[in-house]
Design an enzyme around this catalytic site. Sequence first.
Site, PDB file in Angstrom:
ATOM      1  N   ARG A 290      -0.664  -8.500  13.769  1.00 16.66           N
ATOM      2  CA  ARG A 290      -1.188  -7.557  12.768  1.00 16.66           C
ATOM      3  C   ARG A 290      -2.062  -8.285  11.743  1.00 16.66           C
ATOM      4  O   ARG A 290      -3.093  -7.773  11.319  1.00 16.66           O
ATOM      5  CB  ARG A 290      -0.034  -6.822  12.075  1.00 16.66           C
ATOM      6  CG  ARG A 290       0.594  -5.763  12.990  1.00 16.66           C
ATOM      7  CD  ARG A 290       2.021  -5.433  12.601  1.00 16.66           C
ATOM      8  NE  ARG A 290       2.138  -4.689  11.373  1.00 16.66           N
ATOM      9  CZ  ARG A 290       3.268  -4.596  10.666  1.00 16.66           C
ATOM     10  NH1 ARG A 290       4.363  -5.212  11.074  1.00 16.66           N
ATOM     11  NH2 ARG A 290       3.303  -3.893   9.574  1.00 16.66           N
TER      12      ARG A 290
ATOM     13  N   ARG B 179      -9.724   0.751   8.923  1.00 17.97           N
ATOM     14  CA  ARG B 179      -9.318  -0.612   9.265  1.00 17.97           C
ATOM     15  C   ARG B 179     -10.407  -1.344  10.047  1.00 17.97           C
ATOM     16  O   ARG B 179     -10.206  -2.496  10.398  1.00 17.97           O
ATOM     17  CB  ARG B 179      -8.067  -0.567  10.127  1.00 17.97           C
ATOM     18  CG  ARG B 179      -6.752  -0.813   9.370  1.00 17.97           C
ATOM     19  CD  ARG B 179      -5.654  -0.664  10.384  1.00 17.97           C
ATOM     20  NE  ARG B 179      -4.417  -1.298  10.123  1.00 17.97           N
ATOM     21  CZ  ARG B 179      -3.334  -0.707   9.629  1.00 17.97           C
ATOM     22  NH1 ARG B 179      -3.404   0.531   9.205  1.00 17.97           N
ATOM     23  NH2 ARG B 179      -2.201  -1.356   9.542  1.00 17.97           N
TER      24      ARG B 179
ATOM     25  N   ARG C 192      12.008  -5.678   5.565  1.00 17.27           N
ATOM     26  CA  ARG C 192      11.733  -4.329   5.076  1.00 17.27           C
ATOM     27  C   ARG C 192      12.506  -3.234   5.816  1.00 17.27           C
ATOM     28  O   ARG C 192      12.683  -3.307   7.022  1.00 17.27           O
ATOM     29  CB  ARG C 192      10.229  -4.128   5.240  1.00 17.27           C
ATOM     30  CG  ARG C 192       9.687  -2.807   4.877  1.00 17.27           C
ATOM     31  CD  ARG C 192       8.207  -2.895   4.626  1.00 17.27           C
ATOM     32  NE  ARG C 192       7.403  -2.932   5.841  1.00 17.27           N
ATOM     33  CZ  ARG C 192       6.078  -2.801   5.833  1.00 17.27           C
ATOM     34  NH1 ARG C 192       5.428  -2.663   4.692  1.00 17.27           N
ATOM     35  NH2 ARG C 192       5.411  -2.826   6.961  1.00 17.27           N
TER      36      ARG C 192
ATOM     37  N   ARG D  44      10.964  -0.551  11.126  1.00 12.84           N
ATOM     38  CA  ARG D  44       9.843  -0.379  12.042  1.00 12.84           C
ATOM     39  C   ARG D  44       9.929  -1.368  13.191  1.00 12.84           C
ATOM     40  O   ARG D  44      10.268  -2.530  12.992  1.00 12.84           O
ATOM     41  CB  ARG D  44       8.527  -0.582  11.282  1.00 12.84           C
ATOM     42  CG  ARG D  44       8.193   0.592  10.399  1.00 12.84           C
ATOM     43  CD  ARG D  44       7.022   0.320   9.517  1.00 12.84           C
ATOM     44  NE  ARG D  44       5.882  -0.293  10.185  1.00 12.84           N
ATOM     45  CZ  ARG D  44       4.670  -0.379   9.654  1.00 12.84           C
ATOM     46  NH1 ARG D  44       4.451   0.135   8.449  1.00 12.84           N
ATOM     47  NH2 ARG D  44       3.685  -0.964  10.290  1.00 12.84           N
TER      48      ARG D  44
ATOM     49  N   LYS E  24       0.836  -1.206   0.000  1.00 11.26           N
ATOM     50  CA  LYS E  24       0.000   0.000   0.000  1.00 11.26           C
ATOM     51  C   LYS E  24       0.875   1.261   0.000  1.00 11.26           C
ATOM     52  O   LYS E  24       0.652   2.182  -0.768  1.00 11.26           O
ATOM     53  CB  LYS E  24      -0.935   0.040   1.223  1.00 11.26           C
ATOM     54  CG  LYS E  24      -1.838  -1.172   1.343  1.00 11.26           C
ATOM     55  CD  LYS E  24      -2.821  -1.030   2.506  1.00 11.26           C
ATOM     56  CE  LYS E  24      -2.199  -1.019   3.887  1.00 11.26           C
ATOM     57  NZ  LYS E  24      -1.598  -2.292   4.321  1.00 11.26           N
TER      58      LYS E  24
HETATM   59  P1  AMP Z   1       0.638   0.685   9.274  1.00 14.59           P
HETATM   60  O1  AMP Z   1       1.792   1.597   9.099  1.00 14.59           O
HETATM   61  O2  AMP Z   1      -0.542   1.069   8.433  1.00 14.59           O
HETATM   62  O3  AMP Z   1       1.000  -0.765   9.105  1.00 14.59           O
HETATM   63  O4  AMP Z   1       0.149   0.846  10.791  1.00 14.59           O
HETATM   64  C1  AMP Z   1       1.017   0.553  11.870  1.00 14.59           C
HETATM   65  C2  AMP Z   1       0.216   0.408  13.148  1.00 14.59           C
HETATM   66  O5  AMP Z   1      -0.449   1.635  13.449  1.00 14.59           O
HETATM   67  C3  AMP Z   1      -0.890  -0.640  13.131  1.00 14.59           C
HETATM   68  O6  AMP Z   1      -0.417  -1.946  13.403  1.00 14.59           O
HETATM   69  C4  AMP Z   1      -1.799  -0.096  14.228  1.00 14.59           C
HETATM   70  O7  AMP Z   1      -1.254  -0.355  15.511  1.00 14.59           O
HETATM   71  C5  AMP Z   1      -1.740   1.395  14.001  1.00 14.59           C
HETATM   72  N1  AMP Z   1      -2.743   1.858  13.013  1.00 14.59           N
HETATM   73  C6  AMP Z   1      -2.509   2.414  11.794  1.00 14.59           C
HETATM   74  N2  AMP Z   1      -3.641   2.728  11.172  1.00 14.59           N
HETATM   75  C7  AMP Z   1      -4.648   2.347  11.998  1.00 14.59           C
HETATM   76  C8  AMP Z   1      -6.063   2.385  11.910  1.00 14.59           C
HETATM   77  N3  AMP Z   1      -6.680   2.876  10.826  1.00 14.59           N
HETATM   78  N4  AMP Z   1      -6.776   1.909  12.967  1.00 14.59           N
HETATM   79  C9  AMP Z   1      -6.175   1.428  14.072  1.00 14.59           C
HETATM   80  N5  AMP Z   1      -4.849   1.324  14.207  1.00 14.59           N
HETATM   81  C10 AMP Z   1      -4.070   1.802  13.185  1.00 14.59           C
END
Ligand code: AMP
Length: 215
Positions: A172, A88, A127, A161, A14
């Site tokens: 996740r 999400r 990554r 990360r 994404k």
């Molecule tokens: P990402 O970078 O999109 O993989 O997000 C990293 C982490 O941020 C996720 O594993 C969640 O802990 C939190 N997070 C990001 N976006 C959301 C969302 N829309 N709703 C809830 N938690 C989120």
Amino acid sequence: MTNIILLGPPGAGKGTQARHLVETRGMTQLSTGDMLRDAQSSGTEMGKKVAAIMAEGKLVTDQIVIGLIREKLLVGSEGGFIFDGFPRTLPQADALQKLLLEMELKLDAVVEMQVDDEALVARVTGRSTCGGCGEVYHDVTKPWPADGACSNCGSTEVKRRADDNEESLKTRLMEYYKKTSPLIGYYYAKGTLQRIDGLASIDDVQKSIAWILGK
Ligand code: AMP
């Protein structure tokens, strides 16, 4: 002006595709993950509150992410928005619909990037990203240049990360299947869902998205 959601599990690509759309179409990437990581590194109260939840791989509350998205939508975007990692959950999807309505914006497409779980583990655990420009690297498929400088901006800052490890990834993925995958049916029913093969090459995925966007 086009507004789209990129939907898919962690590691589906994404962020990579969103970056390309920003560069080529002047769209605005709204990544709630990036916003939460920024809040952490700048040490805000909210950042401190979510750090442990994120490291574990759980979702933070709907209220927090909806608030973040609302702020960014108010700023506006000439090229349109790419929702990356938001919504999400079903309540987040409902909230987004309300926000878009309030701001007289419409959602043009929801692109589901399909990938299988085994590929995700390999993608996510190797990554890294460039601290200067956000270029995405991978230990096996796209290693850092031998001189250690990013091929895009020359920075030597390598970022990994905290949640890109096998343990967090399992959580996740579980969160994705339990809470996010129902959105596939939700957007299918609304007639906005488009499915693409997220395992294709980056170029081919870009082409599929361009086709969906009609150019
Ligand atoms: P990402 O970078 O999109 O993989 O997000 C990293 C982490 O941020 C996720 O594993 C969640 O802990 C939190 N997070 C990001 N976006 C959301 C969302 N829309 N709703 C809830 N938690 C989120």
